[in-house]
Write a protein that holds these residues in place. Structure first.
Motif, PDB file in Angstrom:
ATOM      1  N   PHE A  18     -14.966  -4.454   0.993  1.00 54.90           N
ATOM      2  CA  PHE A  18     -14.067  -5.442   0.403  1.00 54.90           C
ATOM      3  C   PHE A  18     -14.820  -6.188  -0.689  1.00 54.90           C
ATOM      4  N   LEU A  19     -14.311  -6.110  -1.911  1.00 52.91           N
ATOM      5  CA  LEU A  19     -14.966  -6.715  -3.067  1.00 52.91           C
ATOM      6  C   LEU A  19     -14.630  -8.194  -3.223  1.00 52.91           C
ATOM      7  N   ASP A  20     -13.473  -8.582  -2.730  1.00 54.52           N
ATOM      8  CA  ASP A  20     -13.000  -9.962  -2.811  1.00 54.52           C
ATOM      9  C   ASP A  20     -12.384 -10.343  -1.471  1.00 54.52           C
ATOM     10  N   ASP A  21     -12.223 -11.647  -1.246  1.00 51.97           N
ATOM     11  CA  ASP A  21     -11.448 -12.088  -0.098  1.00 51.97           C
ATOM     12  C   ASP A  21     -10.037 -11.545  -0.268  1.00 51.97           C
ATOM     13  N   CYS A  22      -9.425 -11.113   0.827  1.00 54.69           N
ATOM     14  CA  CYS A  22      -8.064 -10.592   0.714  1.00 54.69           C
ATOM     15  C   CYS A  22      -7.299 -10.787   2.010  1.00 54.69           C
ATOM     16  N   ARG A  23      -6.004 -10.607   1.904  1.00 52.86           N
ATOM     17  CA  ARG A  23      -5.090 -10.711   3.046  1.00 52.86           C
ATOM     18  C   ARG A  23      -4.086  -9.586   2.903  1.00 52.86           C
ATOM     19  N   TYR A  24      -3.841  -8.883   4.014  1.00 47.61           N
ATOM     20  CA  TYR A  24      -2.872  -7.793   3.975  1.00 47.61           C
ATOM     21  C   TYR A  24      -2.153  -7.666   5.299  1.00 47.61           C
ATOM     22  N   GLU A  25      -0.951  -7.080   5.227  1.00 51.55           N
ATOM     23  CA  GLU A  25      -0.157  -6.813   6.421  1.00 51.55           C
ATOM     24  C   GLU A  25      -0.428  -5.383   6.857  1.00 51.55           C
ATOM     25  N   ARG A  26      -0.673  -5.210   8.148  1.00 51.17           N
ATOM     26  CA  ARG A  26      -0.950  -3.893   8.737  1.00 51.17           C
ATOM     27  C   ARG A  26       0.182  -3.555   9.694  1.00 51.17           C
ATOM     28  N   ILE A  27       0.754  -2.357   9.553  1.00 47.80           N
ATOM     29  CA  ILE A  27       1.768  -1.893  10.498  1.00 47.80           C
ATOM     30  C   ILE A  27       1.133  -0.801  11.344  1.00 47.80           C
ATOM     31  N   ASP A  28       1.000  -1.075  12.645  1.00 42.72           N
ATOM     32  CA  ASP A  28       0.355  -0.131  13.558  1.00 42.72           C
ATOM     33  C   ASP A  28       1.109   1.194  13.565  1.00 42.72           C
ATOM     34  N   PRO A  29       0.386   2.323  13.388  1.00 41.28           N
ATOM     35  CA  PRO A  29       1.064   3.620  13.306  1.00 41.28           C
ATOM     36  C   PRO A  29       1.691   4.080  14.622  1.00 41.28           C
ATOM     37  N   VAL A  30       1.267   3.514  15.747  1.00 36.81           N
ATOM     38  CA  VAL A  30       1.806   3.928  17.047  1.00 36.81           C
ATOM     39  C   VAL A  30       2.923   2.991  17.509  1.00 36.81           C
ATOM     40  N   THR A  31       2.653   1.676  17.488  1.00 36.06           N
ATOM     41  CA  THR A  31       3.603   0.715  18.048  1.00 36.06           C
ATOM     42  C   THR A  31       4.564   0.120  17.021  1.00 36.06           C
ATOM     43  N   GLY A  32       4.192   0.187  15.730  1.00 36.98           N
ATOM     44  CA  GLY A  32       5.009  -0.431  14.695  1.00 36.98           C
ATOM     45  C   GLY A  32       4.793  -1.932  14.576  1.00 36.98           C
ATOM     46  N   ILE A  36      -1.164  -9.599  10.321  1.00 38.31           N
ATOM     47  CA  ILE A  36      -1.814  -9.996   9.071  1.00 38.31           C
ATOM     48  C   ILE A  36      -3.321  -9.971   9.297  1.00 38.31           C
ATOM     49  N   ARG A  37      -4.042  -9.349   8.375  1.00 36.54           N
ATOM     50  CA  ARG A  37      -5.505  -9.274   8.451  1.00 36.54           C
ATOM     51  C   ARG A  37      -6.096 -10.019   7.258  1.00 36.54           C
ATOM     52  N   ASP A  38      -7.139 -10.767   7.520  1.00 39.36           N
ATOM     53  CA  ASP A  38      -7.904 -11.437   6.466  1.00 39.36           C
ATOM     54  C   ASP A  38      -9.283 -10.820   6.419  1.00 39.36           C
ATOM     55  N   ARG A  39      -9.752 -10.480   5.243  1.00 44.81           N
ATOM     56  CA  ARG A  39     -11.090  -9.917   5.055  1.00 44.81           C
ATOM     57  C   ARG A  39     -11.821 -10.749   4.013  1.00 44.81           C
ATOM     58  N   LYS A  40     -13.110 -10.886   4.212  1.00 48.47           N
ATOM     59  CA  LYS A  40     -13.954 -11.638   3.284  1.00 48.47           C
ATOM     60  C   LYS A  40     -14.718 -10.680   2.384  1.00 48.47           C
ATOM     61  N   SER A  41     -15.051 -11.156   1.207  1.00 47.48           N
ATOM     62  CA  SER A  41     -15.866 -10.376   0.281  1.00 47.48           C
ATOM     63  C   SER A  41     -17.148  -9.935   0.982  1.00 47.48           C
ATOM     64  N   GLY A  42     -17.449  -8.641   0.887  1.00 49.66           N
ATOM     65  CA  GLY A  42     -18.647  -8.104   1.527  1.00 49.66           C
ATOM     66  C   GLY A  42     -18.392  -7.480   2.888  1.00 49.66           C
ATOM     67  N   ASP A  43     -17.215  -7.708   3.484  1.00 51.86           N
ATOM     68  CA  ASP A  43     -16.898  -7.053   4.759  1.00 51.86           C
ATOM     69  C   ASP A  43     -16.889  -5.538   4.551  1.00 51.86           C
ATOM     70  N   VAL A  44     -17.354  -4.819   5.577  1.00 50.21           N
ATOM     71  CA  VAL A  44     -17.441  -3.360   5.512  1.00 50.21           C
ATOM     72  C   VAL A  44     -16.759  -2.780   6.749  1.00 50.21           C
ATOM     73  N   ILE A  45     -15.981  -1.709   6.548  1.00 49.99           N
ATOM     74  CA  ILE A  45     -15.311  -1.008   7.652  1.00 49.99           C
ATOM     75  C   ILE A  45     -15.605   0.480   7.520  1.00 49.99           C
ATOM     76  N   TRP A  46     -15.813   1.141   8.658  1.00 48.69           N
ATOM     77  CA  TRP A  46     -15.995   2.592   8.697  1.00 48.69           C
ATOM     78  C   TRP A  46     -14.812   3.204   9.431  1.00 48.69           C
ATOM     79  N   HIS A  47     -14.249   4.292   8.870  1.00 48.27           N
ATOM     80  CA  HIS A  47     -13.178   5.040   9.527  1.00 48.27           C
ATOM     81  C   HIS A  47     -13.581   6.505   9.622  1.00 48.27           C
ATOM     82  N   ASP A  48     -13.227   7.136  10.729  1.00 53.39           N
ATOM     83  CA  ASP A  48     -13.549   8.548  10.942  1.00 53.39           C
ATOM     84  C   ASP A  48     -12.420   9.460  10.489  1.00 53.39           C
TER      85      ASP A  48
END
Length: 70
Positions: A18-32, A36-48
């Motif tokens: 994440f390059l900047d602070d951000c906010r986004y809505e996530r819709i779970d692919p299983v439950t629907g 709302i997720r908040d991320r800060k600049s510099g946060d890192v996530i790994w996905h397989d």
């Protein structure tokens, strides 16, 4: 500006930085469930590879993140 990334299956491993602070809505692919997720600049996530990628909608002014695939 509201941008949407549609649901899908991850074709590769992904590192998301994440390059900047951000906010986004996530819709779970299983439950629907919508959350709302908040991320800060510099946060890192790994996905397989093969994971369900939920629909994301940017609810802030700046872009969601920068991602790299392997």
């Amino acid at each position: 500006m509201r941008s949407v990334r549609e649901r899908g299956v991850r074709a590769t491993d992904q590192l998301i930085v994440f390059l900047d602070d951000c906010r986004y809505e996530r819709i779970d692919p299983v439950t629907g469930e919508k959350t709302i997720r908040d991320r800060k600049s510099g946060d890192v996530i790994w996905h397989d590879k093969g994971e369900d990628a939920p629909q994301l909608t940017n609810v802030a002014r700046n872009r969601i993140a920068r991602s790299w695939s392997s």
